[in-house]
Each structure stands twice: as structure tokens, then as C-alpha cells.
Design an enzyme around this catalytic site. Structure first.
Site, PDB file in Angstrom:
ATOM      1  N   GLU A  97       0.064  -1.632  10.166  1.00 27.96           N
ATOM      2  CA  GLU A  97       0.108  -1.847  11.428  1.00 27.96           C
ATOM      3  C   GLU A  97       2.045  -1.070  12.005  1.00 27.96           C
ATOM      4  O   GLU A  97       2.748  -1.455  12.628  1.00 27.96           O
ATOM      5  CB  GLU A  97       0.878  -3.263  12.247  1.00 27.96           C
ATOM      6  CG  GLU A  97       2.076  -4.291  11.781  1.00 27.96           C
ATOM      7  CD  GLU A  97       1.388  -5.145  10.173  1.00 27.96           C
ATOM      8  OE1 GLU A  97       0.062  -4.778   9.091  1.00 27.96           O
ATOM      9  OE2 GLU A  97       2.538  -6.075   9.702  1.00 27.96           O
ATOM     10  N   GLU A 119      -4.826  -4.853  13.616  1.00 30.01           N
ATOM     11  CA  GLU A 119      -3.360  -3.686  13.538  1.00 30.01           C
ATOM     12  C   GLU A 119      -2.973  -3.360  15.155  1.00 30.01           C
ATOM     13  O   GLU A 119      -1.482  -3.365  15.105  1.00 30.01           O
ATOM     14  CB  GLU A 119      -3.512  -2.335  13.317  1.00 30.01           C
ATOM     15  CG  GLU A 119      -4.552  -2.545  11.262  1.00 30.01           C
ATOM     16  CD  GLU A 119      -4.049  -3.680  10.758  1.00 30.01           C
ATOM     17  OE1 GLU A 119      -2.301  -3.744  11.077  1.00 30.01           O
ATOM     18  OE2 GLU A 119      -4.719  -3.928   9.867  1.00 30.01           O
ATOM     19  N   HIS A 172      -1.203  -6.899  16.496  1.00 27.99           N
ATOM     20  CA  HIS A 172       0.533  -6.723  15.157  1.00 27.99           C
ATOM     21  C   HIS A 172       1.378  -5.932  15.887  1.00 27.99           C
ATOM     22  O   HIS A 172       2.720  -6.526  16.146  1.00 27.99           O
ATOM     23  CB  HIS A 172       0.142  -5.847  14.278  1.00 27.99           C
ATOM     24  CG  HIS A 172       0.171  -7.080  12.812  1.00 27.99           C
ATOM     25  ND1 HIS A 172       0.691  -7.890  13.155  1.00 27.99           N
ATOM     26  CD2 HIS A 172      -0.556  -6.209  11.495  1.00 27.99           C
ATOM     27  CE1 HIS A 172       0.136  -8.502  11.748  1.00 27.99           C
ATOM     28  NE2 HIS A 172      -0.961  -7.430  10.820  1.00 27.99           N
ATOM     29  N   GLU A 183       0.420 -13.008  10.325  1.00 28.58           N
ATOM     30  CA  GLU A 183      -0.934 -12.415   9.378  1.00 28.58           C
ATOM     31  C   GLU A 183      -1.897 -13.933  10.341  1.00 28.58           C
ATOM     32  O   GLU A 183      -2.627 -13.145  10.426  1.00 28.58           O
ATOM     33  CB  GLU A 183      -0.800 -12.214   8.238  1.00 28.58           C
ATOM     34  CG  GLU A 183      -0.099 -11.665   7.782  1.00 28.58           C
ATOM     35  CD  GLU A 183      -0.445  -9.889   8.037  1.00 28.58           C
ATOM     36  OE1 GLU A 183      -1.534  -9.654   9.060  1.00 28.58           O
ATOM     37  OE2 GLU A 183       0.426  -8.694   7.972  1.00 28.58           O
TER      38      GLU A 183
END
Ligand code: TRP
Ligand code: ZN
Length: 885
Positions: A268, A302, A305, A324
Site C-alpha cells: 500500500e 491496498e 490502507h 492489517e
């Protein structure tokens, strides 16, 4: 590679950094064999720290020059130790220029700056930036970045980094440069650089606030026709985060780059996400329905993120699940919402829980068990685990279950209000959730600190006279390495009660207002009782609906009760669950029968239940496919005290064969009824039909009848998409037709020739053979010598070596130990090339102590043999823990 004893890092040893960075100015002079990096960093002493040594981490760097506040430092001004650079007693305000020399062409670890097909890429999470320059490479040091990239124009026409492109120009000798500026403060692990011959698909996209942003998907030449789905997924992700969480894209430009050599799924980096090609490239010819779905969720992951990870990041790596677990939860919800239906959401939930049980539960029960927020590590790369990711996502989901969707959203809003631009901890997240909802969630913290999968025991009692049902819930959590004693968790247990017709009963708890059909019981003690009143007949209990907590439920239910749930539960997840429990029971019994040589049989009630599901056309095809897929060998192993892989495989094969034979007519009908119409579309509906049709085909192929083989061969040739083509080929190979039917061998060759230039498809070709029940060690060793095989490319290594060692239990654990010998050879070789990937291979042996004695002994020999080699820190940690647990 090092021979020094492993040093362990402890969570409680955290101290604030002595120096903070306000800005870093990086210049790269790119060259495959010798890249010069010049980094000018502005640092200030951190008033919160009492220490004055400036510590800059480094690894495999050639130091050229250090200039501090205008003065070039001599060797005696700094200390180089364990690769790091320390300047004792540095002044409070420092401007530091450090020149280093690095060698991307020699970097096989794929961390730091490396080459893939001649192009330059970086991977800095978790601690890769220190392979580029000396720097306070820790996530709580956040800075703004300017990056100048210089390179040969011919070989590197494209030069990318984080943020906004601010300048480009020519340089002497056919070189050119680009300058990038990232205005958002970020830790070094989010830095990225990409340079080389790449092309892009691009679009401008209007955000909710009316701003136009540029979206790009960068790939190698020849792959542009495989980028449409990734671009669509990106646009869906942006919209979804706006609507569900009110979070907007904060940059003018957002880039995705695909790379063939990559250790993990994707990364990311701020504004410049870098992806494994397998999570970007798709068209119907090369990608399956599963690939399409994975791309959507990884692109989402991603992208999400950007807020949960980049804008708010982790204070230290023990907090990894802060970003996460939360981001996996967000990508799961994204994919579920995009299906657009309740049954679509259920399908997604079932798939996610299946992954959790298949991979995380064993981790929690093995030598690598660790809390969602680990307490120590030797190598942080080893803690990018299913526990941190998938169990972490379950922990986040439980907040939503406890607080409701609105309450959860309030918590998220407060989290960003408090912590935007900061590096924080899991406890900060918990506090935001608690404070926004006026709740005391202190007990909930145990989900972060205690490892192991809790067991929840349920006993139900119906009192006809009182018209009341009491549910007695109790919990206990088994011991895990380093944690003998566990305290009770706060466990949300969602329950419903079904009447004789299968309808939900209204639930009323004494002393509580209102009724509902699903109640969330909060189990906080070791043991607790809950009562529902106004219950006029003995109900069937539907417990842990939608898998409301990551626990193992122990509840004795009769076959009849499970059959009732399987046909009626309004909770789709529990319908599936009932079917799995019916099958597991029988599979465990069959495995024992195989071991004792007793005759094998399958009862009519079970066959009838499967028939009912298979022919229930009111149920979505995708749900039927999930219900009719037997628990995997790994799942059955989980339920055995001692794992006997060959017996498990025989039992499961027997059951598949019996279901095939006794439902032959129905499978054939399902095969015919679920052909999709029109051009290929990766929608949940069409994908579900294909899944059911191909499951039917795989069942039918277990019957020794060439008519069905011919159907598969025809499907292979007529398919206009990879899902159907691969399914046909896989079913033929796995059913053993490679020996009996020459056409199958020909198809394998045809497939190879047809897709020779599509690396991702050749990965599939290797892995379908590696995971075949018929693939013995000789088959695998022969494939290893195939010209298309290389251990250096992680995707290729995973497809063949991991395919066999991780996903072909009965063959890998061959009684002659040949699988283990293969494993240790390849582990030792791979460890010299890529420690991070090798350490994953090492984990095949997690469960070795649970295997039958003959295998245990052979596995122990293999492990001890590996442990005697010179190993990377990554692999050494895993092997050490596996042997000692
Ligand atoms: N942060 C990445 C993600 O989950 C994971 C990742 C990608 C990673 N590449 C890595 C972690 C290399 C460690 C090493 O989205
Ligand atoms: Zn992630």
C-alpha cells in the site's frame, strides 16, 4: 545471512525515537549493478526522549559519505554496528546527507530496491528501507518526502514515486530525471520507487467532493488488455470508502503497478500501490472467477490502507494488526457489499470463515501461535500471519457485531478525528470504539493479548412448563507457547431459535425490551446462562450465527437438528455450517474405519440431505456449491488427535465417490442446468453457476465412466474462459485420467503451449499438477526440471513447491519420507535466495508433532537436518520454534 544468535524484540521494550524527521530529500541514480542513493534528512531531537544518540538502521549498504550540518564526518564520528550507523550525542537539529551504493541486480530477497524483468521496484515494508539508505526505519518516524529519480531514458522511460510529479527533464548521456513530492507525512515503509519500461491504462475519476483525480494501472508492455478489471475495482473501492466510511482519496493521482517478482500479494505505498501481477492482470482468457474476485478484494485492500495504514499508521510492528486486521475487515465488507445481495454476502462470509478455520485455527494451535498483537519476534516478516490478518479482521468484526454498524462507524469517525497523521496502537483503536459508544471495552483487549482459539461450550435446555429456553454458555482457551493461563474473553454469540416449521421464533429475554430473531449474547464470564421466554415449543438452536466470534463452538446437536438447520435456517452461514458438521462427523468416522480396516459406508439420511441441497433451485448456485463441497483434508486433520494423511484422503475420496454414484442423475442435471449464457462475466451469479457446474463435473469424474471424461474434454475445448477450461483440466488430472486416458496428457501439453507466454497461467499449470492426488514425488521432481520452472520467482516457486508441500497432504507426507527430503532440499536452497519466502515454506512442518508416530519421526529428522544449516534469521526463527514447541 548471519550466524549470530537470534535476538528477540519485545513489545514492552518500546521506547520513543530519540530523533524525529521532518523531511527527507532522496536522489536515486539508477543503475542495475550500482545505484547511488543520496539522502538528505532534516532531523530534530525528540523532546520526549532522554537519549541523544542518532540511530540509523542499515542493511547490506555500502556507505560512501556522511555529512552532518555541513561537515563530512570521519570514521571516528560515527559507529557502524550490526549494519546500523550510530552518531553518539548528535546535536538537537541535524541536517544529514548520506550517500550509499546499492546493487539491485544482486538483490534476490525482493526487499529494498531490486530488479524484475529489467525494471526497478522497491519493497520497504516492513524493514526494507534500510536496504536503500541509513535511516530511522521505524514506523513512528514520519516525514514528508521529495524524490528525484535519474535513469537511462531508453531502458527506463517511466520513473515513478509517491505523491505528485513536480518536475521532469533531460540529463547528459541519454539520461533523464523525474522529481516527485509527497506532501503527506509517512513512515519509510510506505516509500516506493518504480522505474522501467512500463505502460499504463489511465482514467480521470470524479470524487464525491467534485475533485477530479488521475487513476493509473501500470504494467509491462503486452499486458494492457488485462488491466480493465483492476481499474474497475479501484473505482469501486474509491466509491465504497466514500459511502460506507466517508473517507475520500486525498491525492490528485493514484497509481497501481504490477510486478512479476513479489514476495506477497500487494503493498500500500502512499499513492503508488505495488502489486503482485496475480492481483492485477485479468481477462477471461487467462483469469478464473476466483482470480477476478481476488483482484477486486486486493485492490480494495491496498486502496483502503490509504486511510487505515497510511494516514493513520502503526506505532511499532507489534501493532501490525491495527492496520492489517482493520483493512482486511474493510476489504471483506467491500466485497460483500459489492455482491449486492444477502446470499452474496453469505457466500463471502463462508469463504472468509473457511480460510480462517483452515489456516488460522491450525496456526493458533501450533508452535507459531501468537496473539493478534504479538509480544515478541525475531524477524517481523514472519508475523505477517493469518492470525494478524484474518483473526485480526474477526476481532474488528466483533466490534461491529457488539456496537452495530452505526456504532462501529462512530468509532471509526472518532479514530480518524483523534489520530489522523499519527502512528498509534491497537489500544488507541479500542479506545476510540469504546469512547464513541460510551462503552467499557477493557475486557475486549484480551482478543489482542491472548493467543489460541477459545472453545465455547453450549448446553441448551427447554422448560415446556415455563415456556422458556435456557442457554448455558461456557468458555475456555487452550494453552499456547508462552501463555499458560488465559482469562475469559468478551465473546458475542449470535443465536436464533427455529420452530418445527423452520421459522425463526421471536426472542424475548426477561428484563429486556423488544424482540428480535437473532440475539447477540455477550459472554464475559467463564460460564453464564441466558434465558428466552415465551417459547411455546422445543426449538432447534442456531448458534454462533454468521460466525459472530472466532471460536470453536462445542454443541452437541443430533443429526436431525443439523438437518433441520441445513434446510431451514434463515442464517445462510449456519445452513452451510450444519451441512459441514454433518459431513465432518462422517469423515472422521470414515477415517477411523479406514485405519482399522472396517467396511466403509455412507447413510441414506446424509445422501438425502445432499440431494435436497443440490436440487433446491431456490438456493443460489454459489451457496449450493459451498454446501456440497466437503470439508478439506486439512479441516478433517484438525479434528483428529493424530493426523494420518493417507487415511484422511481415502475417507474423503470414498465419500466423494459415494456421493457421485448415488446422486449421479442429480449431478448431471446440475451440470446441464448451470451452463452460463452469453459472453463471460465474472458476476457472483455467473461465477456461482460455473462453480456448481464444475463441482458437479468433478464429482462425476470420480465415476469411472468415459462419457464424463468426454464432457470434460469438450468443455476444455469449447470454453471461452479460464474458469471452465482450468476446471475441466484440473478435474481430469485429479481424477487420475493422466494415466488411463491419453487425451488428458495431450490436454496438459496443449494448455502449456497455448499459454506459454502467460506466466500466471503457467503457474496454474504447475500448481494443478502439484496438488493432484496422483502427483507422487517423482512427478514433482520431474516438473522441477521443466525449463519453465525457476525457484527465483516466488509465484513459480509457490505454484509447484508450496502447491505440493502445503496443498497435497497425503503425497507430501508420504510414509517413505520422500516429501520431507524434497522439502528440506528446497528450503535450504530457497533460503539463500529469498529468506522471506523460504520461511513460509518452513511452515509446512508446523503440525509435525500431531502426525502419526512414523511420520513424526521422519519429520523430526528433516527438521533437525535443516536446523544444522546456516540459515537466515527468518527461517531460523520458524525452524527453532517448530522444533522446540
Ligand atoms: N502491507 C502489505 C499488505 O498487506 C503486505 C506486504 C506486502 C508485505 N509486501 C510485503 C509485508 C513484504 C512484508 C513484506 O497489504
Ligand atoms: Zn494490508
Amino acid at each position: 545471512m548471519t550466524d549470530t544468535p537470534s535476538s528477540t524484540v519485545y513489545r514492552l521494550d518500546y521506547t520513543v525515537p530519540a530523533f524525529l524527521v521532518s523531511h527527507i530529500d532522496l536522489t536515486f541514480d539508477l543503475d542495475p549493478s550500482a545505484t547511488q542513493v543520496s539522502a538528505t534528512t532534516t532531523l530534530h531531537h525528540n523532546p520526549e526522549s532522554g537519549l541523544h544518540d542518532l540511530i540509523l538502521y542499515g542493511e547490506a549498504l555500502e556507505l560512501v559519505r556522511v555529512v552532518m550540518n555541513g561537515k563530512t564526518l570521519d570514521k571516528q564520528d560515527y559507529i557502524l554496528e550490526n549494519g546500523n550507523l550510530r552518531i553518539p550525542g548528535a546535536p538537537d537539529d541535524v541536517t544529514l546527507t548520506i550517500d550509499t551504493l546499492i546493487h539491485p541486480d544482486k538483490n534476490t530477497s525482493l526487499m529494498g530496491l531490486y530488479l524484475s524483468n529489467g525494471n526497478f521496484f522497491t519493497q520497504c515494508e516492513a524493514e526494507g528501507f534500510r536496504k536503500i539508505t541509513y535511516y530511522p526505519d521505524r514506523p513512528d518516524v514520519m516525514a514528508t518526502y521529495t524524490v528525484t529519480i535519474k535513469a537511462d531514458r531508453q531502458s527506463c522511460p517511466v520513473l515513478l514515486s509517491n505523491g505528485n510529479l513536480v518536475e521532469t527533464g533531460e540529463l547528459p548521456d541519454g539520461r533523464h530525471y523525474a522529481k516527485w513530492d509527497d506532501p503527506f507525512r509517512k513512515p519509510s515503509y510506505l516509500f516506493a520507487l518504480v522505474a522501467g519500461k512500463l505502460v499504463c491504462r489511465e482514467e480521470t475519476f470524479r470524487l464525491a467532493d467534485g475533485r477530479d483525480v488521475l487513476l493509473q494501472v501500470w504494467v509491462e508492455q503486452g499486458n494492457l488488455d488485462k488491466t480493465a478489471h483492476a481499474m474497475e475495482s479501484l473505482k469501486h473501492s474509491i466509491r465504497w470508502d466514500e459511502t460506507r466510511f466517508g473517507l475520500e482519496l486525498d491525492l490528485d493521482r493514484f497509481m497501481i503497478v504490477a510486478v512479476s517478482d513479489f514476495n506477497m500479494g500487494a503493498m500500500e505505498n502512499k499513492g503508488l500501490n505495488i502489486f503482485n501481477t496475480r492481483y492485477v492482470l485479468a481477462n477471461p482468457r487467462i483469469a478464473t472467477d476466483v482470480d477476478y474476485a481476488n483482484i477486486e478484494s486486493v485492490v480494495g485492500h491496498e486502496y483502503f490502507h490509504n486511510w487505515t495504514g497510511d494516514r493513520v499508521t502503526c506505532r511499532d510492528w507489534f501493532q501490525l494488526s491495527l492496520k492489517e486486521g482493520l483493512t482486511v475487515f474493510r476489504d471483506q465488507e467491500f466485497s460483500a457489499d459489492l455482491t449486492g445481495s444477502d446470499s452474496g454476502r453469505a457466500v463471502k462470509r463462508i469463504e472468509d470463515v473457511r480460510t480462517l478455520r483452515q489456516l488460522q485455527f491450525p496456526e493458533d494451535a501450533g508452535p507459531m501461535a501468537h496473539p493478534v498483537r504479538p509480544d515478541s519476534y525475531q524477524e517481523i516478516n514472519n508475523f505477517y500471519t493469518v492470525t494478524v490478518y484474518e483473526k485480526g479482521a474477526e476481532v474488528v468484526r466483533m466490534y461491529q457485531t457488539l456496537l452495530g454498524r452505526d456504532g462501529f462507524r462512530k468509532g471509526m469517525d472518532l479514530y480518524f478525528k483523534r489520530h489522523d497523521g499519527q502512528a498509534v496502537t491497537c489500544n488507541d483503536f479500542l479506545a476510540a470504539m469504546a469512547d464513541a459508544n460510551g462503552r467499557d471495552l477493557s475486557q475486549f483487549e484480551r482478543w489482542y493479548s491472548q493467543a489460541g482459539t477459545p472453545r465455547v461450550k453450549l448446553e441448551s435446555h427447554y422448560d415446556a412448563a415455563a415456556g422458556a429456553v435456557t442457554l448455558k454458555l461456557s468458555q475456555h482457551c487452550p494453552e499456547t507457547p508462552g501463555q499458560a493461563e488465559k482469562h475469559p474473553f468478551l465473546i458475542p454469540v449470535a443465536v436464533g431459535l427455529l420452530d418445527r416449521q423452520g421459522n425463526d421464533m421471536p426472542l424475548h429475554q426477561p428484563g429486556k425490551d423488544g424482540t428480535q430473531t437473532t440475539a447477540i449474547l455477550e459472554l464475559t464470564q467463564e460460564s453464564q446462562t441466558f434465558t428466552f421466554t415465551g417459547i411455546t415449543e422445543k426449538p432447534v438452536v442456531s448458534a454462533l450465527r454468521n460466525f459472530s466470534a472466532p471460536v470453536i463452538l462445542e454443541y452437541d446437536q443430533s443429526d436431525d437438528e443439523l438437518l433441520h438447520l441445513l434446510s431451514h435456517d434463515s442464517d445462510h452461514f449456519n445452513r452451510w455450517e450444519a451441512g459441514q458438521r454433518l459431513a465432518s462427523r462422517r469423515l472422521v468416522a470414515l477415517t477411523k474405519a479406514v485405519q482399522t480396516g472396517a467396511p466403509l459406508s455412507l447413510d441414506d439420511a446424509f445422501i438425502d440431505a445432499y440431494r435436497t441441497v443440490l436440487t433446491d433451485t431456490r438456493l443460489d448456485a454459489a451457496l449450493r456449491e459451498l454446501a456440497l463441497t466437503l470439508p478439506s483434508e486439512m479441516m478433517i486433520a484438525e479434528r483428529m488427535d493424530e493426523i494420518d494423511p493417507q487415511a484422511i484422503r481415502s475417507a474423503r475420496q470414498y465419500m466423494r465417490g459415494a456421493l457421485a454414484k448415488r446422486l449421479e442423475k442429480e449431478w448431471l442435471a446440475a451440470l446441464e442446468a448451470n451452463r452460463t449464457e452469453g459472453a463471460y462475466r465474472p458476476t457472483p451469479q455467473d461465477a456461482g453457476k460455473r462453480a456448481l457446474k464444475n463441482l458437479a463435473l468433478s464429482y462425476l469424474l470420480t465415476l469411472d465412466d468415459t462419457r464424463y471424461a468426454q464432457i470434460a474434454i469438450d468443455q476444455y475445448h469449447q470454453a471461452d474462459n479460464m474458469t471452465d477450461r482450468l476446471a475441466a483440466l484440473t478435474s481430469l488430472v485429479h481424477a487420475g485420467y493422466t494415466t488411463g486416458l491419453p487425451e488428458t496428457k495431450a490436454l496438459l501439453e496443449h494448455f502449456y503451449r497455448e499459454f506459454e507466454n502467460e506466466a500466471l497461467v503457467i503457474d496454474k499449470w504447475f500448481s494443478l499438477q502439484a496438488t493432484s492426488p496422483c502427483a507422487d514425488i517423482q512427478t514433482i521432481r520431474t516438473l522441477m526440471t521443466h525449463p519453465a520452472f525457476t525457484i527465483r520467482n516466488p509465484n513459480r516457486a509457490r505454484s509447484l513447491i508450496f502447491g505440493f508441500c502445503h496443498n497435497n497432504m497425503a503425497q507430501f507426507h508420504a510414509t517413505d519420507g520422500s516429501g520431507y527430503a524434497f522439502w528440506s532440499e528446497n528450503l535450504i536452497e530457497l533460503d539463500k535466495i529469498n529468506p522471506q519466502v523460504a520461511a513460509r515454506l518452513a511452515r509446512c512442518m508446523d503440525q509435525w508433532k500431531r502426525y502419526i508416530p512414523s511420520l513424526r519421526e521422519l519429520a523430526g529428522d528433516a527438521l533437525r537436518h535443516v536446523s544444522q544449516q546456516t540459515l537466515s534469521r527468518d527461517t531460523r526463527e520458524i525452524i527453532g520454534k517448530t522444533l522446540s514447541a
